[in-house]
Design an enzyme around this catalytic site. Structure first.
Site, PDB file in Angstrom:
ATOM      1  N   CYS A  22      17.333  23.263   4.311  1.00 54.56           N
ATOM      2  CA  CYS A  22      16.189  22.481   4.780  1.00 54.56           C
ATOM      3  C   CYS A  22      16.231  21.031   4.319  1.00 54.56           C
ATOM      4  O   CYS A  22      15.643  20.167   4.950  1.00 54.56           O
ATOM      5  CB  CYS A  22      14.881  23.128   4.327  1.00 54.56           C
ATOM      6  SG  CYS A  22      14.598  23.058   2.542  1.00 54.56           S
ATOM      7  N   CYS A 127      14.169  34.064   2.916  1.00 55.49           N
ATOM      8  CA  CYS A 127      15.149  34.812   3.697  1.00 55.49           C
ATOM      9  C   CYS A 127      14.500  35.131   5.029  1.00 55.49           C
ATOM     10  O   CYS A 127      13.362  35.595   5.054  1.00 55.49           O
ATOM     11  CB  CYS A 127      15.573  36.090   2.977  1.00 55.49           C
ATOM     12  SG  CYS A 127      16.602  37.178   3.980  1.00 55.49           S
ATOM     13  N   VAL A 254      12.127  11.905 -12.480  1.00 54.78           N
ATOM     14  CA  VAL A 254      12.533  12.941 -13.430  1.00 54.78           C
ATOM     15  C   VAL A 254      13.129  14.124 -12.677  1.00 54.78           C
ATOM     16  O   VAL A 254      14.234  14.573 -12.931  1.00 54.78           O
ATOM     17  CB  VAL A 254      11.350  13.395 -14.309  1.00 54.78           C
ATOM     18  CG1 VAL A 254      11.768  14.559 -15.198  1.00 54.78           C
ATOM     19  CG2 VAL A 254      10.862  12.229 -15.163  1.00 54.78           C
ATOM     20  N   GLY A 255      12.401  14.615 -11.674  1.00 54.04           N
ATOM     21  CA  GLY A 255      12.873  15.777 -10.930  1.00 54.04           C
ATOM     22  C   GLY A 255      13.408  15.464  -9.554  1.00 54.04           C
ATOM     23  O   GLY A 255      14.151  16.231  -8.973  1.00 54.04           O
ATOM     24  N   THR A 257      11.909  15.632  -6.828  1.00 52.15           N
ATOM     25  CA  THR A 257      11.447  16.579  -5.814  1.00 52.15           C
ATOM     26  C   THR A 257      10.661  15.894  -4.706  1.00 52.15           C
ATOM     27  O   THR A 257      10.402  16.501  -3.671  1.00 52.15           O
ATOM     28  CB  THR A 257      10.564  17.661  -6.452  1.00 52.15           C
ATOM     29  OG1 THR A 257       9.475  17.036  -7.142  1.00 52.15           O
ATOM     30  CG2 THR A 257      11.369  18.489  -7.441  1.00 52.15           C
ATOM     31  N   LEU A 367       4.152   5.886 -17.859  1.00 52.57           N
ATOM     32  CA  LEU A 367       3.346   7.014 -18.306  1.00 52.57           C
ATOM     33  C   LEU A 367       4.112   7.745 -19.395  1.00 52.57           C
ATOM     34  O   LEU A 367       5.191   8.273 -19.148  1.00 52.57           O
ATOM     35  CB  LEU A 367       3.044   7.957 -17.133  1.00 52.57           C
ATOM     36  CG  LEU A 367       2.223   9.202 -17.476  1.00 52.57           C
ATOM     37  CD1 LEU A 367       0.818   8.817 -17.932  1.00 52.57           C
ATOM     38  CD2 LEU A 367       2.131  10.141 -16.280  1.00 52.57           C
ATOM     39  N   GLN A 720      25.078  32.130  19.915  1.00 52.96           N
ATOM     40  CA  GLN A 720      25.047  33.507  20.377  1.00 52.96           C
ATOM     41  C   GLN A 720      25.676  33.644  21.759  1.00 52.96           C
ATOM     42  O   GLN A 720      25.838  34.760  22.252  1.00 52.96           O
ATOM     43  CB  GLN A 720      23.587  34.000  20.459  1.00 52.96           C
ATOM     44  CG  GLN A 720      22.836  34.013  19.146  1.00 52.96           C
ATOM     45  CD  GLN A 720      21.351  34.273  19.342  1.00 52.96           C
ATOM     46  OE1 GLN A 720      20.516  33.492  18.911  1.00 52.96           O
ATOM     47  NE2 GLN A 720      20.992  35.361  19.985  1.00 52.96           N
ATOM     48  N   ALA A1029      19.016  40.437  23.575  1.00 53.80           N
ATOM     49  CA  ALA A1029      18.331  41.529  24.265  1.00 53.80           C
ATOM     50  C   ALA A1029      18.516  42.878  23.578  1.00 53.80           C
ATOM     51  O   ALA A1029      18.264  43.920  24.175  1.00 53.80           O
ATOM     52  CB  ALA A1029      18.786  41.622  25.724  1.00 53.80           C
ATOM     53  N   GLU A1211      15.150  44.003  18.327  1.00 51.03           N
ATOM     54  CA  GLU A1211      13.862  43.440  18.736  1.00 51.03           C
ATOM     55  C   GLU A1211      12.674  44.407  18.658  1.00 51.03           C
ATOM     56  O   GLU A1211      11.561  43.985  18.317  1.00 51.03           O
ATOM     57  CB  GLU A1211      13.973  42.897  20.167  1.00 51.03           C
ATOM     58  CG  GLU A1211      14.910  41.727  20.301  1.00 51.03           C
ATOM     59  CD  GLU A1211      15.130  41.353  21.755  1.00 51.03           C
ATOM     60  OE1 GLU A1211      14.656  40.269  22.163  1.00 51.03           O
ATOM     61  OE2 GLU A1211      15.769  42.133  22.483  1.00 51.03           O
TER      62      GLU A1211
END
Length: 1279
Positions: A22, A127, A254-255, A257, A367, A720, A1029, A1211
Site C-alpha cells: 500500500c 490478508c 522519529v517514525g 509514519t 518538543l 487472470q 466464475a 464465489e
C-alpha cells in the site's frame, strides 16, 4: 528521494520477500524486524516496522531482518514460516512474509507468548485471502495459553470435543429423517476436524537466532544528502537545538509514519529533515511527583509498556488517565506504526492547537518531552474512539473526558470535554464545561450536558469527512458512556462501563470435512488436505511475483498520467516541464499507439484518452524514465488543461438522464399481476448496496519486453485473463496475437479485478516498450490502482413482493440498477439470474439496468452480481417475515426450493442439497437454544443488543457466456519420469495449481512430487478462458484429466508387457520405442446456454449450496459491532482438497463481511474517489472475524458434473456473510423497540457504524437531526 524515505527499494535489490502492498503503512505486507541497541536500557530491542515508510537514513546503527534472513526452503524453514505454511495460512502469499515477520519479532521478544500477544502482534497486518482463521490456528501452537487446542488438543473439555457433542446430538436427530440405506452410507463417511498435524512442527529454539552485530552499538551525528533532501541525525540535544536554529523550518522525524506518506502521496517536499531518535534527553522516561514524563522520541510501544507497569503498581485512583491512554493505544495503528511513532513548559489545553496540524511550538523550538499526570482522588478520566474498524484505524470521532469532584461529594469541581474529529483541530466543549461546573453528577446534569453539547458540537452539513449526524450523535453518546462510567465508580459498583467489551477473547474455530474413503492409496492425494504447493516458498519470501522479476539491464519505468476531472474536454497536454526531470526518457500518448487506440471488451474504451476524459483516473498518457522515482516526479510535472463537462456520478443521476448501457435485460415467469391479486399482503421497498474495492495485496503490474524482431513482445503480467491481455496488446501494437506471449507465474490476489482491468495498464506499458525498444515496467501504487481499476458494482434494488399470511411468496416485481461506470467491460455479466437466492417464487417480473456514469468502469468481483441480487432478496424476505409476525427462519424455510423445482429462469434443480445444509446448520449452531438466550440478553441490556440470522445461498456455476466454458491442458513427461503440467488457469492464491497437481497425480497414478507446474502462458495453452466464475478447477481439471488419459492410453501396451515395472521403467521404454510423451487435453462444459428473451435454456451446469448462521453484538451508542459466532455448512461435492476448500469458504465469508459491514467507497459529488488506500478504506482485519468460527463440509454429496465429483467453491460462500448483516439488523430492531419504535426500517449496505448508530433511534439521535436534502452540498455522495 524515495530511496531516502523508504526501505523498500533497497530490500528489493536481490531480495523479493518484503512486499509493497500500500505504501502507507496500512497493510503490513512490507513488515520487517528492526533491531537496535538501546543505550538507555542497555539492551537490544527488536520491533516490527513498515519498510514502505521506514527511512533508509534512519537505519544508521540499526540491523534489519527480512523474511529471507530467518529461514529458507533450501536449508530449513524457521518455525514461524513452517507453521503458517503447514496450517494452510498462506493462499496468494503476498501478505505472508509480513505476517511471518510480525510473528517472528514477537517470538524474539517473547519466545513463549500468550494468545493475546499473538493477536495483538497482527494488528498492523492485513490478508485478503484466508479469512485469518488458519493463520491464528497455526500460530496458536506457539502460545503458552493457546487454550485446549493450543495445549493438549482434543483432551478433556477441548472445544473440539464440545463441538463433537453438538454434532453428535444433531446426527442422532438428523438420522430420523432418512432411509436406512442413507444411514448406512452416512456412517461410511467419517468426518475429520484436522487439517494439519501440529506434532510435525519443529520446535522453536530461541538460542539459534542471529546475534546483533556489535559494531552497530555506537551513535554519532550523521548527514545524508539526496537530490532534493538533506537528512541529519544529531547525537546530542545541543546539536539538535543548533540545527533547528539554523533550519527553523526543518521537519523533525522519529517514525516517519506521516512524513513519508505526505512526500509520496501529497507531493510535499521537506528539504531538511532532522532525526532526533538517538538523543538521550528525548528518550528518557521519568516518574515525578506529578506524573510520568516521556521523552518526545519515545515510541508509543515504549509508552504503552511504561503505562502498563504503572497501572499495575500504583493505586487505581492515580492511574485513571493511564488506563484511558492504554485503551486508546490498544486500537491506535498497528505495532509497526506504534514501534516507530531552551526550555519552556506549555499546557496542552484549548490554546495548544492553533490550526490544522499546527501548535504553539515555535519553528525554532524542539518538543523535548510530554508529561502524563497522575490522576487525583475524586478525579475520573475516560477516552473513547469510534472508527470503521477497531484495529489499526483512524478515528471518526475521538474524545478525552475528565471530571474532578469536590472532596467527598459528587459535585463537579472541574470538567474537561475534548473532542477530535469535530473540527480541523482538537476542540474543547468550553461552554458545556462551564455550565456543568458546580453541578451535581445526576440525570439532570446528563440531560443538560447533552443539550449543550448538541448545540456546541455542531457541524456544517457539508463538513469534510461527511457522516455529520453520526459524528454529532457520537459526541453525546460518548458523554453518556462517560457519565455512566463515572456514576458506577462513584457508587463503587464494579460492573464497568456500558461500552461493548472487546476484551482478550481468543478466537476459536473448528473445521469438519469428510475423510477420504477407506482403502484409498496414500499416494492418491485427492480429498486430502494437501498444503498449497507454493506455501513454503511464500512463507520464506522466495515466491516470485510479477514485480519480483529481476530488472533488465536497460529497463525503464512507467508512471501513468491520469485525468483529475470526471468529464471534460482535453484542451492541451504539456509535458515540457517533465522533460527537465533527471532520467526522463519520453512521454507517450494516443499518437504513439502503432495499432488501434480502441480497446475494451465492447470496443468502447481507448488505450489513451484523446479528446475527452470520462472519469477521474482516465489514462491520458504516461511518462517513461530510468527509475520509478524519476518517472513519478516527471508524471506530476505534466500539465493538462480541461474544459469541464457535467458528469453523471450516481445511479440516481443516471436514472434521471436515462443513461443506460444497452441491452436492458429482463426475465419474466408466470403471471405477476395474478400473483399479486392472490396475495394476502403486498410489500414495496428498495435497498442500496455500495460497491467494493478488490484490494488484492499485489496491485496491477506489467513488465513488457520487446524482442527486437517481427513485433515480438513478451509480457509478464498479473492477470487472470491471458487471452484478452494478448489480444488487446496485439491490437494496440498492430501485430497478430502470435507475436505476443503473456506469462503469469502467480498473482498476489485477483478476485475478478484482474480479469479484464489489467489490460488498461498492460496496453499502455506495451506501447511504451514498443516506442522505446526497451523493457518497460510498471506496478501501480495502491492509490493509483484503486482510482483507475474499478470494483464491485454498486446496486439499487426496487421491489414489490406479494405473499400469504404464512409468509409464502406468491409474486415478485423487481428492478435492479447497477453503476457500470464509463464503459461496458463485463457489466452485462451482472445478470438477474440470482435474484431468487434460494427461494421458489412462482411469478417473477425483473429488469436489470446498467447505468453508464463518469466513474472508472466497474468490473468482475467474486460473486459478480450474485451477492447484490441475493442481498435484495433477503431484504424483502426479512421485511415480509416482520410483516407476518413470524420467525424469519421459518419464513425462509417455507420458501426454499425443493429437488426438481424450476428456477425463475426455468432450470431444473438436480442434486438439491440446500435443505440438508439448512437442517445441519440449524442443529450444529444450536440455533433455537441460542435464540432464546439472545432474547434474554436483550431484555437485560439497553445499550448492547444481540442479533442472529440464518441465511442460505444457491450459486450457479458456469460462465454465462457459453463459449468461455472450455479449457485446455498440456502434459509433458520427461525421460526421468517427471511431469511438467500446464493448464489454462492462473494461480492467484485459490490453490488451483495444487488441485491440478492432485488431479494429475490420481489420473496418472503417480505421487504429486513427480508433477510440477511452472506457470501459465499463451505459448503453451492457447485461447484460455479467464480464471473466473469459480469454474477453473472444473474445466481445467477435466482438461488435465483428458491429457493424462491420452498419455496412459499410449502407455497401456507397455504396462501390459511389464505389469510389475515402475513408472520410470514404463516412461523409459516408451521413449525408446518412439512413443510421444506429450499430450494436450481439452474439455468443454456440455449443454449450457440461455436466452433472456425466451427465458429458455440452461445458464448453469450445476449449483453450489451453503447455509450460514451468525450472531453479533452491537453497541447501540456508537454503532460498533462484534461478530460473536458463525456456523457454516457448505456443499462442495466430494472435496478435491478440504484445506483449500475450507480456506476458500472462510476467505470468501470474511471478504463478504467487509462488503456488507465495513468497506465503503466514498466519492465527491464531482466523481472524485476519496478512499484510495487503507487509511480511508477498511477491509476486515484479524479482529473482525467471528470469535467462534465453525465450518463444516456437507458429507455424502458427490457431484457427477465435475472432476472427481467435486464442486466449485471460490464465489458461492461469499454471500453467506449476509447472515452477519441481517443479524445486525435483528439487533437494531431490538434497540428500536426499546425506544418505542416498531415500524420496519431501511438499512442499506454496508452496515457501517454510522448506519447502525443512526438506525438505533433514541434520545441522542433525535437531538442531532439531519439537514434537509437539497439545502446543502454534501461532502460525499452515494454512487
Amino acid at each position: 528521494m524515495f530511496f531516502m524515505f523508504s526501505l523498500i527499494p533497497v530490500l528489493s535489490v536481490g531480495l523479493c520477500g518484503t512486499k509493497l502492498g500500500c505504501g502507507e503503512g496500512g497493510c503490513g505486507a512490507c513488515t520487517v524486524m528492526i533491531s537496535k541497541y538501546d543505550p538507555f536500557q542497555k539492551k537490544i530491542l527488536h520491533h516490527t516496522a513498515n519498510a514502505c515508510l521506514f527511512p533508509i537514513c534512519a537505519l544508521h546503527h540499526v540491523a534489519v531482518t527480512t523474511v529471507e534472513g530467518i529461514g529458507n526452503t533450501k536449508s530449513r524453514l524457521h518455525p514461524a514460516q513452517e507453521r503458517i505454511a503447514k496450517s494452510h495460512g498462506s493462499q496468494c502469499g503476498f501478505c505472508t512474509p509480513g505476517i511471518v515477520m510480525s510473528m517472528y519479532t514477537l517470538l524474539r521478544n517473547k519466545p513463549k507468548p500468550k494468545m493475546e500477544d499473538i493477536e495483538d502482534a497482527f494488528q498492523g497486518n492485513l490478508c485478503r485471502c484466508t479469512g485469518y482463521r488458519p493463520i491464528l490456528e497455526g500460530y496458536r501452537t506457539f502460545a503458552v495459553n493457546g487454550g485446549c487446542c493450543g495445549g493438549k488438543a482434543n483432551g478433556p473439555g477441548c472445544c473440539m470435543n464440545e463441538k463433537e457433542n453438538v454434532v453428535g446430538t444433531y446426527v442422532y436427530s438428523f438420522l430420523l429423517c432418512f432411509s436406512s440405506s442413507y444411514l448406512h452410507s452416512l456412517f461410511q463417511t467419517m468426518m475429520s476436524s484436522s487439517l494439519f498435524d501440529s506434532s510435525e512442527f519443529q520446535p522453536l529454539d530461541p538460542t539459534q537466532e542471529p546475534i546483533f552485530p556489535p559494531e552497530l552499538m555506537e551513535q554519532k551525528q550523521v548527514c545524508f544528502k539526496g537530490e532534493r533532501v538533506m537528512w541529519i541525525q544529531p547525537a546530542t540535544l545541543q546539536e539538535l537545538v543548533a540545527l533547528k536554529s539554523q533550519y527553523p523550518n526543518a521537519k523533525l522525524v522519529v517514525g516517519n509514519t506521516e512524513v513519508g506518506i505526505e512526500m509520496r502521496l501529497k507531493n510535499m517536499l521537506y528539504p531538511v529533515i532532522l532525526a532526533p531518535a538517538w538523543i538521550p534527553e528525548m528518550n528518557t522516561v521519568q516518574r515525578t511527583e506529578t506524573g510520568i514524563t516521556f521523552g518526545a522520541a519515545c515510541t508509543l510501544s515504549s509508552v504503552e509498556e511504561v503505562l502498563r507497569k504503572a497501572v499495575a503498581e500504583l493505586p487505581s485512583y492515580k492511574t485513571e488517565i493511564f488506563q484511558a491512554a492504554l485503551e486508546q493505544l490498544r486500537w491506535f495503528a498497528g505495532p509497526q506504526i506504534r514501534n516507530v511513532a531552551g526550555k519552556r513548559t506549555v499546557t496542552m489545553d484549548e490554546k495548544f492547537f492553533t490550526g490544522y496540524r499546527k501548535t504553539i511550538v515555535k519553528p525554532e523550538e524542539v518538543l523535548l518531552s510530554v508529561e502524563i499526570p497522575y490522576s487525583k482522588e475524586g478525579e475520573y478520566f475516560s477516552a473513547f474512539k469510534q472508527a470503521y474498524r477497531r484495529e489499526d484505524d483512524i478515528a471518526i470521532v475521538t474524545c478525552g473526558m475528565r471530571v474532578l469532584f469536590q472532596h467527598g461529594t459528587s459535585r463537579v469541581q472541574e470538567v474537561k470535554l475534548s473532542y477530535g474529529g469535530m473540527a480541523p483541530t482538537t476542540i474543547l466543549a468550553l461552554k458545556t464545561c462551564q455550565e456543568l461546573t458546580g453541578r451535581d453528577w445526576n440525570e439532570k446534569l446528563l440531560q443538560d450536558a447533552c443539550r449543550l453539547l448538541a448545540g456546541e458540537m455542531d457541524l456544517s452539513p457539508s463538513a469534510p469527512g461527511g457522516m455529520v449526524e453520526f459524528r454529532r450523535t457520537l459526541t453525546l453518546s460518548f458523554f453518556f458512556k462517560f457519565y455512566l462510567t463515572v456514576l458506577q465508580k462513584l457508587s463503587k459498583q464494579q460492573n464497568g462501563p456500558v461500552s461493548v467489551c472487546y476484551g482478550a477473547v481468543s478466537q476459536r474455530s473448528h473445521c469438519k470435512h469428510p475423510e477420504v474413503p477407506r482403502g484409498q492409496l496414500v499416494e492418491d492425494t485427492v480429498g486430502r488436505p494437501l498444503v498449497h504447493v507454493s506455501a513454503a516458498k511464500q512463507a520464506c519470501g522466495e515466491a516470485v511475483y510479477c514485480d519480483d522479476i529481476p530488472h533488465y539491464e536497460n529497463e525503464l519505468y512507467l508512471t501513468l498520467v491520469t485525468s483529475t476531472k470526471a468529464h471534460a474536454k482535453i484542451l492541451s497536454v504539456d509535458a515540457s516541464e517533465a522533460q527537465s526531470v533527471p532520467g526522463f526518457v519520453c512521454f507517450v500518448s494516443a499518437k504513439d499507439v502503432p495499432g488501434s487506440n480502441i480497446t475494451g471488451i465492447a470496443n468502447d474504451e481507448t488505450v489513451f484518452a484523446e479528446d475527452v476524459v470520462t472519469c477521474v483516473g482516465h489514462i491520458i498518457g504516461a511518462v517513461i524514465a530510468d527509475t520509478q522515482e524519476h518517472s513519478r516526479r516527471a508524471a506530476k510535472a505534466v500539465k493538462i488543461k480541461y474544459e469541464e463537462l457535467k458528469p453523471i456520478v450516481t445511479i440516481q443521476e443516471a436514472i434521471e438522464k436515462q443513461s443506460f448501457i444497452k441491452p436492458i435485460k429482463r426475465i419474466k415467469k408466470g403471471d405477476v399481476k395474478k400473483g399479486f391479486e392472490e396475495s394476502d399482503h403486498i410489500l414495496e421497498g428498495e435497498m442500496y448496496l455500495g460497491g467494493q474495492e478488490h484490494f488484492y495485496l499485489e496491485t496491477h503490474c506489467t513488465l513488457a519486453v520487446p524482442k527486437g524482431e517481427d513485433g515480438e513482445m513478451e509480457l509478464f503480467v498479473s492477470t487472470q485473463n491471458l487471452t484478452k491481455t494478448q489480444e488487446f496488446t496485439a491490437t494496440a501494437l498492430g501485430v497478430p496475437s502470435n507475436r505476443i506471449v503473456v506469462r503469469v507465474k502467480r498473482m498476489g490476489g485477483g478476485f475478478g479485478g484482474k480479469e479484464t482491468r489489467n489490460t488498461i495498464l498492460t496496453t499502455v506499458v506495451a506501447v511504451a516498450a514498443f516506442k522505446t525498444g526497451r523493457p518497460v515496467r510498471c506496478m501501480l501504487d495502491r492509490d493509483e490502482d484503486m482510482l483507475i481499476s474499478g470494483g464491485r458494482h454498486p446496486f439499487l434494488g426496487r421491489y414489490k413482493v406479494g405473499f400469504m399470511k404464512n409468509g409464502k411468496v406468491k409474486s415478485l416485481e423487481v428492478s435492479y440498477y447497477c453503476n457500470g461506470g464509463n464503459s461496458t467491460d463485463l457489466s452485462h455479466g451482472v445478470t438477474l439470474l440470482h435474484l431468487d437466492n434460494s427461494y421458489n417464487i412462482p411469478n417473477v417480473s425483473s429488469v436489470g439496468f446498467i447505468c453508464k456514469t463518469n466513474l472508472s468502469s466497474n468490473t468482475a468481483f467474486r460473486g459478480f452480481g450474485g451477492p447484490q441480487g441475493m442481498m435484495i432478496a433477503e431484504c424483502w424476505m426479512s421485511d415480509l417475515a416482520r410483516k407476518c409476525g413470524l420467525p424469519p427462519e421459518e419464513v425462509r424455510k417455507i420458501n426454499l426450493y425443493h429437488e426438481g423445482d424450476l428456477t425463475h429462469f426455468n432450470q431444473k434443480l438436480e442434486g438439491f442439497t440446500l435443505r440438508r445444509c439448512w437442517d445441519e446448520c440449524l442443529s450444529s449452531s444450536n440455533y433455537h437454544a441460542r435464540k432464546k438466550l439472545i432474547e434474554e440478553f436483550n431484555k437485560q441490556n439497553r445499550w448492547k443488543k444481540r442479533g442472529m440470522c440464518i441465511i442460505p445461498t444457491k450459486f450457479g456455476i458456469s460462465f454465462t457466456v457459453p463459449f468461455l466454458n472450455q479449457a485446455g491442458a498440456l502434459v509433458h513427461v520427461y525421460t526421468d519420469g517427471s511431469v511438467l503440467l500446464t493448464h489454462g488457469g492462473t494461480e492467484m492464491g485459490q490453490g488451483l495449481h495444487t488441485k491440478m497437481i492432485q488431479v494429475a497425480s490420481r489420473s496418472l497414478g503417480i505421487p504429486t512430487s513427480k508433477i510440477y507446474i511452472s506457470e501459465t502462458s499463451t505459448n503453451t495453452v492457447p485461447n484460455t478462458s479467464p480464471t473466473a466464475a469459480s469454474v477453473s478447477a472444473d474445466i481445467n481439471g477435466m482438461a488435465v484429466h483428458n491429457a493424462c488419459q491420452t498419455i496412459l492410453k499410449r502407455l497401456e501396451p507397455i504396462k501390459q508387457s511389464n505389469p510389475k515395472g515402475s513408472w520410470e521403467d514404463w516412461i523409459k521404454t516408451a521413449y525408446e520405442n518412439c512413443i510421444s510423451l506429450s499430450a494436450t487435453g481439452f474439455y468443454r462444459i456440455p449443454d449450457v446456454g440461455y436466452n433472456f428473451e425466451t427465458n429458455k435454456g440452461k445458464p448453469f451446469h450445476y449449483f453450489s449450496y451453503g447455509v450460514a448462521c451468525s450472531e453479533v453484538e452491537i453497541d447501540c451508542l456508537t454503532g460498533d459491532h462484534k461478530n460473536i459466532r458463525t456456523d457454516i455448512v457448505m456443499d462442495v461435492g466430494t472435496s478435491l482438497n478440504p484445506a483449500i476448500d475450507i480456506g476458500q469458504i472462510e476467505g470468501a465469508f470474511v471478504q463478504g463481511i467487509g462488503l456488507f459491514t465495513m468497506e465503503e467507497l466514498r466519492y465527491s459529488p464531482e466523481g472524485n474517489l476519496y478512499t484510495r488506500g487503507p487509511g480511508m478504506y477498511k477491509i476486515p482485519a484479524f479482529g473482525d472475524i467471528p470469535t467462534e468460527f465453525y465450518v463444516s463440509l456437507l458429507r455424502d454429496c458427490p457431484n457427477s458434473k465435475a472432476i472427481y465429483s467435486s464442486k466449485a467453491v471460490g464465489e458461492p460462500p461469499l454471500f453467506l456473510s449476509a447472515s452477519v448483516f441481517y443479524a445486525i439488523k435483528d439487533a437494531i430492531y431490538s434497540a428500536r423497540e426499546d425506544s418505542g419504535v416498531t415500524e420496519p426500517f431501511r438499512l442499506d449496505s454496508p452496515a457501517t457504524p454510522e448506519r447502525i448508530r443512526n438506525a438505533c433511534v433514541d434520545t441522542f439521535t433525535k437531538m442531532c437531526p439531519s439537514a434537509e436534502p437539497g439545502t446543502f452540498k454534501p461532502w460525499s455522495v452515494r454512487v
